[in-house]
Write an enzyme that holds these catalytic residues in place. Structure first.
Site, PDB file in Angstrom:
ATOM      1  N   ARG A  67      38.030  26.115  39.148  1.00 28.89           N
ATOM      2  CA  ARG A  67      38.203  26.827  40.423  1.00 28.89           C
ATOM      3  C   ARG A  67      37.337  28.096  40.471  1.00 28.89           C
ATOM      4  NH1 ARG A  67      44.275  27.611  41.442  1.00 28.89           N
ATOM      5  NH2 ARG A  67      44.611  25.612  40.446  1.00 28.89           N
ATOM      6  N   ARG A 104      39.476  32.019  46.208  1.00 30.06           N
ATOM      7  CA  ARG A 104      39.892  33.242  46.914  1.00 30.06           C
ATOM      8  C   ARG A 104      39.716  34.534  46.128  1.00 30.06           C
ATOM      9  NH1 ARG A 104      45.526  30.651  48.468  1.00 30.06           N
ATOM     10  NH2 ARG A 104      44.997  29.739  46.454  1.00 30.06           N
ATOM     11  N   ARG A 130      36.057  31.986  54.399  1.00 30.03           N
ATOM     12  CA  ARG A 130      37.395  31.504  54.783  1.00 30.03           C
ATOM     13  C   ARG A 130      37.944  32.205  56.028  1.00 30.03           C
ATOM     14  NH1 ARG A 130      41.086  29.246  55.327  1.00 30.03           N
ATOM     15  NH2 ARG A 130      42.756  29.288  53.804  1.00 30.03           N
ATOM     16  N   ASP A 153      38.248  19.230  47.660  1.00 29.08           N
ATOM     17  CA  ASP A 153      39.636  19.289  47.213  1.00 29.08           C
ATOM     18  C   ASP A 153      40.103  17.920  46.741  1.00 29.08           C
ATOM     19  OD1 ASP A 153      42.015  21.292  47.144  1.00 29.08           O
ATOM     20  OD2 ASP A 153      42.845  19.367  47.747  1.00 29.08           O
ATOM     21  N   TYR A 193      51.004  13.344  44.587  1.00 33.74           N
ATOM     22  CA  TYR A 193      50.903  14.066  45.866  1.00 33.74           C
ATOM     23  C   TYR A 193      51.273  13.169  47.043  1.00 33.74           C
ATOM     24  CZ  TYR A 193      48.912  18.499  44.320  1.00 33.74           C
ATOM     25  OH  TYR A 193      48.734  19.738  43.754  1.00 33.74           O
TER      26      TYR A 193
HETATM   27  O1  CP3 Z   1      35.550  25.920  42.427  1.00 33.05           O
HETATM   28  C1  CP3 Z   1      36.162  24.854  42.217  1.00 33.05           C
HETATM   29  O2  CP3 Z   1      36.821  24.644  41.172  1.00 33.05           O
HETATM   30  C2  CP3 Z   1      36.012  23.744  43.219  1.00 33.05           C
HETATM   31  C3  CP3 Z   1      36.966  23.680  44.226  1.00 33.05           C
HETATM   32  C4  CP3 Z   1      38.316  22.994  44.089  1.00 33.05           C
HETATM   33  C5  CP3 Z   1      39.333  23.180  45.051  1.00 33.05           C
HETATM   34  N1  CP3 Z   1      40.357  22.359  44.756  1.00 33.05           N
HETATM   35  C6  CP3 Z   1      39.236  24.075  46.218  1.00 33.05           C
HETATM   36  C7  CP3 Z   1      40.491  24.719  46.666  1.00 33.05           C
HETATM   37  C8  CP3 Z   1      38.800  22.073  43.160  1.00 33.05           C
HETATM   38  C9  CP3 Z   1      38.137  21.546  41.884  1.00 33.05           C
HETATM   39  C10 CP3 Z   1      40.101  21.672  43.590  1.00 33.05           C
HETATM   40  C11 CP3 Z   1      40.907  20.651  42.915  1.00 33.05           C
HETATM   41  C12 CP3 Z   1      42.337  20.600  43.188  1.00 33.05           C
HETATM   42  N2  CP3 Z   1      42.980  20.680  44.389  1.00 33.05           N
HETATM   43  C13 CP3 Z   1      43.306  20.355  42.207  1.00 33.05           C
HETATM   44  C14 CP3 Z   1      43.021  20.080  40.763  1.00 33.05           C
HETATM   45  C15 CP3 Z   1      42.709  21.317  40.042  1.00 33.05           C
HETATM   46  C16 CP3 Z   1      43.902  22.006  39.442  1.00 33.05           C
HETATM   47  O3  CP3 Z   1      44.067  23.179  39.757  1.00 33.05           O
HETATM   48  O4  CP3 Z   1      44.592  21.378  38.653  1.00 33.05           O
HETATM   49  C17 CP3 Z   1      44.560  20.351  42.834  1.00 33.05           C
HETATM   50  C18 CP3 Z   1      45.890  20.170  42.160  1.00 33.05           C
HETATM   51  C19 CP3 Z   1      44.325  20.529  44.225  1.00 33.05           C
HETATM   52  C20 CP3 Z   1      45.318  20.538  45.329  1.00 33.05           C
HETATM   53  C21 CP3 Z   1      45.393  21.901  45.867  1.00 33.05           C
HETATM   54  N3  CP3 Z   1      44.423  22.427  46.712  1.00 33.05           N
HETATM   55  C22 CP3 Z   1      46.345  22.917  45.579  1.00 33.05           C
HETATM   56  C23 CP3 Z   1      47.569  22.753  44.708  1.00 33.05           C
HETATM   57  C24 CP3 Z   1      45.928  24.058  46.269  1.00 33.05           C
HETATM   58  C25 CP3 Z   1      46.553  25.418  46.175  1.00 33.05           C
HETATM   59  C26 CP3 Z   1      47.265  25.875  47.360  1.00 33.05           C
HETATM   60  C27 CP3 Z   1      47.285  27.375  47.392  1.00 33.05           C
HETATM   61  O5  CP3 Z   1      47.321  27.873  48.501  1.00 33.05           O
HETATM   62  O6  CP3 Z   1      47.194  28.021  46.341  1.00 33.05           O
HETATM   63  C28 CP3 Z   1      44.736  23.733  46.959  1.00 33.05           C
HETATM   64  C29 CP3 Z   1      43.946  24.624  47.842  1.00 33.05           C
HETATM   65  C30 CP3 Z   1      42.584  24.973  47.377  1.00 33.05           C
HETATM   66  N4  CP3 Z   1      41.657  24.069  46.965  1.00 33.05           N
HETATM   67  C31 CP3 Z   1      41.989  26.275  47.360  1.00 33.05           C
HETATM   68  C32 CP3 Z   1      40.677  26.113  46.931  1.00 33.05           C
HETATM   69  C33 CP3 Z   1      39.629  27.173  46.776  1.00 33.05           C
HETATM   70  C34 CP3 Z   1      42.655  27.565  47.755  1.00 33.05           C
HETATM   71  C35 CP3 Z   1      43.117  27.593  49.139  1.00 33.05           C
HETATM   72  C36 CP3 Z   1      42.222  28.147  50.215  1.00 33.05           C
HETATM   73  O7  CP3 Z   1      41.050  28.505  50.042  1.00 33.05           O
HETATM   74  O8  CP3 Z   1      42.755  28.247  51.325  1.00 33.05           O
END
Ligand code: CP3
Length: 359
Positions: A37, A41, A50, A86, A162
């Protein structure tokens, strides 16, 4: 001096090939580093983008997704760029609507609970995910061979969880109920997921991904017997299919200390380690015939720099200079992480190598 593959020097090793070589357990001039990640943010530049776009909008616009990917990798000075996307994107072409609700994480509107729900899922529209491939293409064109480019997808178990839970979960009760009580539906679901992910990964590899990371983020919810019975086979099939596309696979999970040896049996080139176990113990469990990636606690990025340095060095020492270590966190960077500490870790990984070769 003749330069051979097995005697890498700084002239022969580009940052991207350093990362790919480490995935294949070939000798490298220094340990490659990137962060789970790394675009998110915690980074001002991402928060700016964003302000004007939702997460899914960024993912679906190759100009934005590639910009966010490139900016993060360049700001940190890492050896690899993971495409901004994502885990849940493949749900949409399979027929499931989802959204990210502020503070709640992802919500799937009509979760999959019955065999009929599984039957209704589509597997013929993976090409709708082409926007991810187009973003990868832009990143690949930008970096050429300077950085390794990582494509990714969720693992079958984690994506199924999920779809069934409708979001994150604490106990995975609905998921495990389907596994145990309607095993035929469970297997059909994993088959369908693998079918879509194979096509999705192929799109990413054809677009220029050098490596695919498979995120089995929640597989640690399973005991070893259940992993073997209900998750292993589908993961293995996906790993092998991606390798047949000609790229190495990183297979990552969290709280997996008891599963590592079996996860390695999927044949994945690299196994991701979380921070709960020292890296050398994790690597022993995985087996030294696989590379490993990890394993700094992401919350150590909030520690004073002396403590951070202690932990970074501990990990590098535990790797003992053995080929096949990629420095990373044990899980993703969290939103309030100070960027300068992430940059400091990149410097520490580089300096550690200089110290080691000097001393
Ligand atoms: O920079 C990177 O690593 C690439 C981007 C990336 C995102 N999601 C963008 C994102 C990657 C590799 C993911 C994978 C992902 N998404 C996983 C596997 C990685 C892990 O952490 O185990 C999972 C479980 C998800 C599903 C998901 N997406 C979750 C649980 C969340 C969090 C929700 C929250 O609000 O915290 C997301 C949202 C997400 N995906 C964000 C980002 C940058 C943050 C939310 C945003 O920008 O609004």
């Amino acid at each position: 001096m003749e330069i051979t593959n097995e005697n890498p020097t700084s002239e022969t090793i580009l940052d991207g090939s350093r990362f790919v070589r480490a995935c294949l357990r070939r000798p490298v001039d220094r340990t490659p580093v990137w962060f789970l990640r790394q675009a998110g943010r915690y980074m001002q530049e991402y928060r700016e983008v964003r302000k004007h776009h939702t997460l899914v909008e960024i993912c679906k616009q190759p100009d934005l997704a590639s910009e966010v990917t490139i900016t993060a990798a360049e700001k940190l000075g890492v050896d690899a760029a993971i495409i901004f996307a994502d885990l849940l994107l493949p749900l949409e072409p399979m027929g499931l609507d989802f959204e990210f609700q502020a503070g709640e994480g992802p919500v799937v509107h009509h979760p999959v609970r019955t065999a009929d729900d599984v039957r209704a899922l589509r597997t013929d529209r993976a090409s709708d995910l082409d926007y991810v491939a187009r973003a990868i293409q832009k990143v690949a064109t930008h970096f050429r061979d300077r950085l390794g480019i990582i494509g990714f997808c969720g693992a079958p178990f984690t994506l199924a969880s999920y779809m069934i839970e409708g979001g994150g979960s604490r106990n995975y009760i609905n998921t495990k109920q389907m596994m145990y009580r309607d095993t035929a539906a469970w297997r059909m679901l994993l088959d369908k997921i693998v079918k879509v992910l194979e096509k999705y990964c192929l799109l990413q590899v054809q677009a220029g991904a050098d490596v695919i990371q498979i995120f089995d983020s929640w597989v640690g919810a399973l005991g070893l017997s259940d992993y073997r019975e209900y998750a292993f086979e589908a993961s293995k099939r996906l790993v092998r299919a991606v390798q047949a596309m000609g790229v190495p696979v990183i297979y990552f999970g969290v709280e997996t200390a008891g599963l590592l040896n079996d996860m390695a049996s999927t044949g994945a080139d690299v196994i991701g380690l979380d921070w709960r176990q020292p890296l050398d113990e994790g690597w022993r469990a995985v087996g030294h015939n696989h590379a490993v990636q990890g394993n700094l606690d992401p919350i150590t990025l909030f520690a004073p720099v002396e403590i951070l340095e202690l932990r970074v060095k501990e990990i590098l020492r535990a790797a003992q200079g053995r080929p096949g270590h990629i420095f990373n966190l044990g899980h993703g960077i969290v939103p309030t992480t100070p960027v300068e500490n992430v940059q400091a870790v990149v410097r520490m990984v580089r300096e550690f190598h200089q110290e080691a070769t000097r001393g």
